[in-house]
Design an enzyme around this catalytic site. Structure first.
Site, PDB file in Angstrom:
ATOM      1  N   PRO A  98      25.246  36.477  20.806  1.00 38.60           N
ATOM      2  CA  PRO A  98      23.838  36.761  20.495  1.00 38.60           C
ATOM      3  C   PRO A  98      22.985  36.751  21.755  1.00 38.60           C
ATOM      4  O   PRO A  98      23.149  35.903  22.630  1.00 38.60           O
ATOM      5  CB  PRO A  98      23.451  35.611  19.560  1.00 38.60           C
ATOM      6  CG  PRO A  98      24.367  34.485  19.968  1.00 38.60           C
ATOM      7  CD  PRO A  98      25.660  35.141  20.364  1.00 38.60           C
ATOM      8  N   ARG A 101      19.389  38.982  21.869  1.00 34.61           N
ATOM      9  CA  ARG A 101      18.073  39.183  21.260  1.00 34.61           C
ATOM     10  C   ARG A 101      17.764  38.105  20.217  1.00 34.61           C
ATOM     11  O   ARG A 101      16.635  37.605  20.137  1.00 34.61           O
ATOM     12  CB  ARG A 101      18.046  40.567  20.603  1.00 34.61           C
ATOM     13  CG  ARG A 101      16.717  40.981  20.021  1.00 34.61           C
ATOM     14  CD  ARG A 101      16.877  42.164  19.074  1.00 34.61           C
ATOM     15  NE  ARG A 101      17.739  43.199  19.610  1.00 34.61           N
ATOM     16  CZ  ARG A 101      17.322  44.272  20.260  1.00 34.61           C
ATOM     17  NH1 ARG A 101      16.036  44.442  20.454  1.00 34.61           N
ATOM     18  NH2 ARG A 101      18.172  45.170  20.701  1.00 34.61           N
ATOM     19  N   ARG A 117      10.303  49.234  26.037  1.00 38.25           N
ATOM     20  CA  ARG A 117      10.929  49.537  24.751  1.00 38.25           C
ATOM     21  C   ARG A 117      10.133  50.518  23.881  1.00 38.25           C
ATOM     22  O   ARG A 117      10.743  51.382  23.236  1.00 38.25           O
ATOM     23  CB  ARG A 117      11.219  48.247  23.969  1.00 38.25           C
ATOM     24  CG  ARG A 117      12.275  47.366  24.638  1.00 38.25           C
ATOM     25  CD  ARG A 117      12.641  46.162  23.776  1.00 38.25           C
ATOM     26  NE  ARG A 117      13.413  46.577  22.620  1.00 38.25           N
ATOM     27  CZ  ARG A 117      12.936  46.627  21.385  1.00 38.25           C
ATOM     28  NH1 ARG A 117      11.672  46.291  21.131  1.00 38.25           N
ATOM     29  NH2 ARG A 117      13.701  47.010  20.395  1.00 38.25           N
ATOM     30  N   CYS A 152       0.542  55.270  34.756  1.00 39.28           N
ATOM     31  CA  CYS A 152       0.093  56.663  34.796  1.00 39.28           C
ATOM     32  C   CYS A 152       1.071  57.553  34.037  1.00 39.28           C
ATOM     33  O   CYS A 152       1.739  58.414  34.617  1.00 39.28           O
ATOM     34  CB  CYS A 152      -0.049  57.110  36.242  1.00 39.28           C
ATOM     35  SG  CYS A 152      -0.941  58.666  36.413  1.00 39.28           S
TER      36      CYS A 152
END
Length: 439
Positions: A291, A293, A330, A361
């Site tokens: 594991p 995340r 993300r 930008c």
């Protein structure tokens, strides 16, 4: 709004994390700022280990350090009894600087360089996850140089597609990762590995994807691999001591996400393995999980300061913050969605809808579309939830923006664990053009 871990609204109407006022954190450490709830990380690590104990089986839980790698987080997960996996020389070096026991490190990656492999051999890490035929031969040659025998696991692509974003699906046949099970590549890899004397073939690894919310894909992958394991026992007299099912367990980013408790994933995986070994007369392996995340994702909050605002009449109100895709790629990369609150005005009515823009930008630098908020003012502090995984680790210096600081909070105390980059940091590796050089 649903809060995570130790988060709450304090008497000042501010978001509090780990007993520390988030507005005070922003003033003390600046923004953007990554904040980690240490108690939540500890509890999540404990829940994985407890699930194995409850099931009465031997398991190993290794933190997938690509989710967030720093000296402090690796020391924290070691305190909680986890191993780690690394996927580069840089992640391995960080682990060693953290004092992590090398025997509890295993090395992933689809293109490990000879230098990285030598580095891992010299550190005497616990295991290599072999990803392809090139690596199978290269690693053994480098073992011969050092007269070293090593543990390996063979990474398999089981042909299972989990329902997630196509960029983070890894277990299907058409993948850059692993030996394909259906075409016979995985069997050929096993056959070659068993013939090489400096390999101890611990078993097999597979990883079917990320941000997975049910157990079906894991159970299907176990069932599929055991169809082959029974045959390989007959042909090669081989049974795996380890079955490594990777990670990919989902977390909650928004109200539309419904992850299972950690225990449900472990129960389903262990239950399916028990069923298969009993039906096929095989030995029960040690089960490894990785594991990442699900250990740190929802333990992280990013604090931003609100800056400029722009009204497009009858269309949208844009609110810009002092970070963006440079500290959280993300949304631009995966169309990932997040929830957030105004940390200094949590209890005020959220009667406006705005879109949160980053300062990079790029038109695609949008963190959140259509976020309900109070009437925002420049200087407000925006807290974006569940940014603990793949925020800092994928951060960049795009537009020459310094990467944010990282703070751990626990029991009313805040500890700086990664310093904010400075402008001087941005140019420290640059060299002036003093003269043209002949090439």
């Amino acid at each position: 709004m649903r809060f995570y871990g130790t988060m709450r609204v304090n008497a000042r109407g501010h978001l509090e994390i780990g007993g520390v006022d988030s507005v005070d954190l922003a003033k003390r450490f600046g923004t953007p700022l990554y904040v980690y709830d240490v108690e939540l990380i500890r509890n999540r690590a404990k829940s994985f280990l407890k699930a194995f104990r409850t099931m009465g089986v031997e398991g190993q839980v290794s933190y997938a350090s690509k989710a967030f790698s720093s000296i402090a987080i690796l020391q924290l997960v070691h305190q909680e009894g986890l191993g780690i996996d690394v996927v580069s020389g840089g992640e391995l070096y960080t682990a060693m600087k953290a004092g992590f026991p090398p025997e509890k490190i295993h090395f992933h990656g689809n293109n490990k360089s000879p230098e990285e492999i030598r580095m891992a051999l010299d550190y005497q890490i616990g295991c290599f996850i072999v990803d392809n035929f090139y690596e199978l031969e290269l690693l053994h040659r480098l073992c011969e140089e050092r007269s070293r025998k090593v543990n390996i696991q063979i990474r398999i692509s089981p042909g299972i597609e989990a329902h997630t974003h196509h960029y983070i699906i890894t277990g299907q046949e058409d993948s850059k990762f692993g030996f394909d099970l259906g075409s016979g590549q995985a069997e050929e890899a096993l056959k070659r590995a068993l013939s090489l004397p400096l390999y101890n073939v611990q078993g097999f690894h597979f990883h079917i994807g990320s941000q997975i919310f049910d157990t079906k894909a894991y159970r299907l992958a176990v069932k599929k691999i055991y169809q082959h394991l029974a045959l390989w026992k007959e042909k090669y007299a081989y049974e795996p001591a380890v079955l490594n099912l990777g990670g990919g367990f989902g977390i909650r980013y928004t109200q539309d996400d419904h992850p299972l408790p950690v225990e449900k994933y472990v129960e389903a995986i262990v239950g399916e393995v028990k069923k298969e070994v009993e039906e096929r007369g095989l030995s029960f392996p040690k089960i490894w999980l990785e594991p990442g995340r699900s250990i740190v994702g929802d333990a992280g909050v990013t604090l931003y300061s609100v800056g400029s605002m722009k009204e497009v009449p009858n269309i949208r109100r844009y609110v810009a913050v002092d970070g963006g895709m440079s500290d959280n790629i993300r949304p631009a990369l995966y169309e990932a969605k997040y929830e957030a609150v105004v940390a200094n005005r949590v209890l005020e009515p959220r009667d406006r809808v705005v879109s949160i823009a980053g300062k990079c930008c790029e038109s695609g630098d949008m963190l959140i579309w259509d976020l309900p908020v109070p009437d925002l003012q420049s200087g407000d502090i925006l807290a974006v939830f569940s940014t603990g995984a793949y925020g800092y680790s994928m951060a960049s210096n795009y537009n020459r923006l310094p990467r944010p600081a990282v703070v751990f909070v626990e029991n009313g105390e805040a500890r700086l664990v990664v310093k904010r980059e400075t402008y001087e940091d941005l140019v420290k590796n640059d060299l002036p053009l003093t003269a043209y050089t002949n090439i």
